[in-house]
Scaffold this motif. Structure first.
Motif, short mmCIF file in Angstrom:
data_model
loop_
_atom_site.label_atom_id
_atom_site.label_comp_id
_atom_site.label_asym_id
_atom_site.label_seq_id
_atom_site.Cartn_x
_atom_site.Cartn_y
_atom_site.Cartn_z
N PHE A 53 0.83 -1.21 0.00
CA PHE A 53 0.00 0.00 0.00
C PHE A 53 0.86 1.26 0.00
O PHE A 53 0.49 2.29 -0.53
CB PHE A 53 -0.93 -0.02 1.21
CG PHE A 53 -1.80 1.19 1.36
CD1 PHE A 53 -2.81 1.45 0.44
CD2 PHE A 53 -1.61 2.08 2.40
CE1 PHE A 53 -3.62 2.57 0.58
CE2 PHE A 53 -2.41 3.19 2.54
CZ PHE A 53 -3.42 3.44 1.62
N GLY A 54 2.05 1.17 0.59
CA GLY A 54 2.97 2.30 0.58
C GLY A 54 2.72 3.28 1.70
O GLY A 54 2.62 4.50 1.49
N TRP A 55 2.58 2.77 2.90
CA TRP A 55 2.32 3.63 4.06
C TRP A 55 3.45 4.64 4.28
O TRP A 55 4.62 4.32 4.12
CB TRP A 55 2.20 2.77 5.32
CG TRP A 55 1.06 1.80 5.29
CD1 TRP A 55 1.12 0.49 4.94
CD2 TRP A 55 -0.30 2.07 5.62
NE1 TRP A 55 -0.12 -0.09 5.03
CE2 TRP A 55 -1.02 0.86 5.45
CE3 TRP A 55 -0.99 3.20 6.06
CZ2 TRP A 55 -2.37 0.76 5.70
CZ3 TRP A 55 -2.35 3.10 6.30
CH2 TRP A 55 -3.03 1.91 6.12
N ASP A 56 3.06 5.84 4.67
CA ASP A 56 4.04 6.82 5.17
C ASP A 56 4.09 6.64 6.68
O ASP A 56 3.18 7.05 7.40
CB ASP A 56 3.62 8.25 4.81
CG ASP A 56 3.78 8.51 3.32
OD1 ASP A 56 4.82 8.11 2.77
OD2 ASP A 56 2.87 9.07 2.71
N VAL A 57 5.15 6.01 7.14
CA VAL A 57 5.21 5.53 8.52
C VAL A 57 6.13 6.40 9.37
O VAL A 57 7.14 6.92 8.90
CB VAL A 57 5.69 4.06 8.55
CG1 VAL A 57 5.73 3.52 9.96
CG2 VAL A 57 4.77 3.20 7.68
N PHE A 58 5.74 6.52 10.64
CA PHE A 58 6.54 7.26 11.61
C PHE A 58 6.88 6.31 12.75
O PHE A 58 6.13 5.37 13.04
CB PHE A 58 5.75 8.46 12.15
CG PHE A 58 5.42 9.49 11.11
CD1 PHE A 58 6.19 10.63 10.97
CD2 PHE A 58 4.35 9.30 10.26
CE1 PHE A 58 5.88 11.58 10.00
CE2 PHE A 58 4.04 10.23 9.28
CZ PHE A 58 4.81 11.38 9.15
N VAL A 59 8.01 6.57 13.39
CA VAL A 59 8.41 5.77 14.54
C VAL A 59 8.63 6.71 15.71
O VAL A 59 9.10 7.84 15.55
CB VAL A 59 9.71 4.96 14.24
CG1 VAL A 59 10.88 5.87 13.93
CG2 VAL A 59 10.05 4.04 15.41
N GLY A 60 8.25 6.24 16.90
CA GLY A 60 8.42 7.07 18.09
C GLY A 60 8.06 6.29 19.33
O GLY A 60 7.68 5.12 19.27
N TYR A 61 8.18 6.97 20.48
CA TYR A 61 7.92 6.35 21.78
C TYR A 61 6.63 6.90 22.34
O TYR A 61 6.45 8.12 22.46
CB TYR A 61 9.07 6.62 22.75
CG TYR A 61 10.40 6.09 22.28
CD1 TYR A 61 10.82 4.81 22.64
CD2 TYR A 61 11.23 6.85 21.46
CE1 TYR A 61 12.05 4.32 22.21
CE2 TYR A 61 12.45 6.37 21.04
CZ TYR A 61 12.85 5.10 21.41
OH TYR A 61 14.05 4.62 20.97
N LEU A 62 5.70 6.00 22.69
CA LEU A 62 4.41 6.43 23.21
C LEU A 62 4.49 6.61 24.72
O LEU A 62 4.80 5.66 25.45
CB LEU A 62 3.34 5.40 22.86
CG LEU A 62 1.91 5.74 23.29
CD1 LEU A 62 1.46 7.05 22.64
CD2 LEU A 62 0.97 4.60 22.92
N GLY A 63 4.20 7.82 25.16
CA GLY A 63 4.21 8.11 26.59
C GLY A 63 5.55 7.82 27.22
O GLY A 63 6.60 8.24 26.73
N SER A 64 5.53 7.04 28.28
CA SER A 64 6.77 6.71 28.99
C SER A 64 7.35 5.37 28.54
O SER A 64 8.33 4.89 29.11
CB SER A 64 6.50 6.67 30.50
OG SER A 64 5.51 5.69 30.80
N ASN A 65 6.76 4.76 27.51
CA ASN A 65 7.25 3.46 27.04
C ASN A 65 8.69 3.57 26.53
O ASN A 65 9.07 4.55 25.90
CB ASN A 65 6.37 2.92 25.91
CG ASN A 65 5.00 2.52 26.40
OD1 ASN A 65 4.77 2.41 27.60
ND2 ASN A 65 4.06 2.32 25.48
N ILE A 106 3.46 11.19 21.75
CA ILE A 106 4.54 10.44 21.13
C ILE A 106 5.84 11.22 21.19
O ILE A 106 5.91 12.36 20.73
CB ILE A 106 4.20 10.12 19.66
CG1 ILE A 106 2.86 9.39 19.56
CG2 ILE A 106 5.29 9.26 19.02
CD1 ILE A 106 2.37 9.16 18.15
N ARG A 107 6.86 10.60 21.78
CA ARG A 107 8.18 11.23 21.89
C ARG A 107 9.08 10.82 20.73
O ARG A 107 9.02 9.68 20.26
CB ARG A 107 8.86 10.83 23.20
CG ARG A 107 8.16 11.31 24.45
CD ARG A 107 8.88 10.86 25.70
NE ARG A 107 8.78 9.41 25.92
CZ ARG A 107 9.76 8.55 25.76
NH1 ARG A 107 10.95 8.98 25.36
NH2 ARG A 107 9.57 7.28 25.99
#
Length: 359
Positions: A53-65, A106-107
């Protein structure tokens, strides 16, 4: 199979509400699709079409995880689900409120450019039982990437140097053995059935006893063992079949167990004077172990391909036939295990036996 196509980098400003959704949540969305149409739509949520599908993806840390996660914007999700609805002709529930993530939560949010990075990250972090990568490459800084390259380059250099030292030690062994004439070169070559490498069809042995002073002609005593159980298996599609063309005597037809015992006996009879000789012989050793012909752990071993690379680099002849051509050694019916073993000894002596005069 028809795939969906995304609209890359959809502007989140077009949406009244901007939020993120975990990528894994979307792939699990078929759980809320009515069962009677689920099978027809499931293909769009499976691995191949889903990532196509070709997602435009982001990566990050949710909250304190402390574990990074993959996210996509809500308008991508809405567009994806609307396309699935259109193709399937059925209404699909949207993402529930509990699955929506506020961007402020999201951090370290970072866009992933490469689709391969997305797939690798998703595979590593979403399958049960796999170790979660808390520092994926997509989160590395330029300094971290540069440092990683330095470490990898240093490891490669160390590995090359170690391989070179091993090859030089091998070369010293060959030269000293030819000079002292106290050792026995035993070349082994294995032929297997091209369509099933578990079937060892031929074993070649060539013995050059340096104690007998026969280095001038470099003509080893050669044997060709044919495995009785697999004589009906013939190569020819990918590898030439020369099983019936042994040039240096009469082929011996033995059972697989008898062949294994013959090989072990040859090395046992020569004890610590034996030196295993092969051309890219790691596979031959593996096949010998496979049939139960385990060689002594402290056996001295040399390899003509490795020895060639010491002085000629990695671009030297990869096959025995090409190596023989380099030394103008006439050869007939290669891919017969007995012939190959014989010519391997001749190649070795042409490289280091200054008195060798092969035909």
């Amino acid at each position: 199979m028809e795939r969906l196509q995304s609209r890359h980098l959809i502007d989140t400003a077009d949406s009244d509400e901007v939020y993120f959704v975990r990528l894994g949540t979307i792939q699990r969305h078929p759980r809320v699709i009515p069962a009677d149409v689920r099978d027809s739509l499931l293909k769009y949520f499976k691995h191949k079409l889903f990532f196509a599908f070709g997602w435009d993806v982001f990566v990050g840390y949710l909250g304190s995880n402390s574990k990074p996660e993959l996210f996509v914007t809500n308008n991508q999700v809405e567009y994806f689900l609307s396309e699935v609805e259109r193709r399937g002709g059925v209404k699909i529930d949207g993402i529930d409120d509990a699955s929506k993530v506020d961007p402020m939560m999201i951090r370290g949010l970072k866009h992933i450019v490469k689709t391969t990075d997305v797939v690798q990250f998703h595979e590593k972090t979403s399958k049960e039982g796999l170790r979660y990568d808390s520092s994926p490459r997509v989160l590395w800084t330029q300094e971290q990437r540069a440092r990683k390259k330095e470490i990898e380059a240093a490891k490669k250099a160390e590995k090359r140097e170690s391989a070179r030292e091993h090859a030089l030690e091998m070369e010293r062994l060959v030269k000293q053995s030819i000079e002292d004439r106290k050792m026995v070169f035993i070349a082994v070559d294995i032929e297997v059935y091209e369509l099933n490498h578990k079937c060892v069809t031929e074993i070649g042995l060539a013995i050059l006893d340096l104690r007998k002073g026969n280095t001038k002609d470099a003509k080893p005593v050669s044997r060709h063992l044919r495995v009785k159980e697999y004589m009906h298996l013939k190569n020819g599609r990918f590898v030439e079949d020369a099983s019936e063309k042994f040039e240096f005597g009469k082929s011996e037809i033995l059972t697989l167990k008898e062949c294994a015992n013959e090989v072990k006996t040859v090395f046992e009879e020569n004890g610590d004077k034996a030196i295993f000789v092969g051309h890219d012989g790691a596979n031959d050793v593996r096949y010998l172990r496979q049939i139960g012909a385990d060689l002594p752990e402290d056996l001295l071993m040399v390899d003509t391909l490795t020895l060639w690379k010491i002085t000629h680099g990695e671009d030297g002849p990869s096959t025995l036939g090409r190596l023989l051509m380099e030394y103008d050694i006439s050869s007939w019916n290669l891919h017969n295990a007995g012939n190959d073993a014989y010519y391997t000894v001749q190649a070795l002596m042409a490289m280091y036996g200054k008195e060798a005069n092969p035909e």
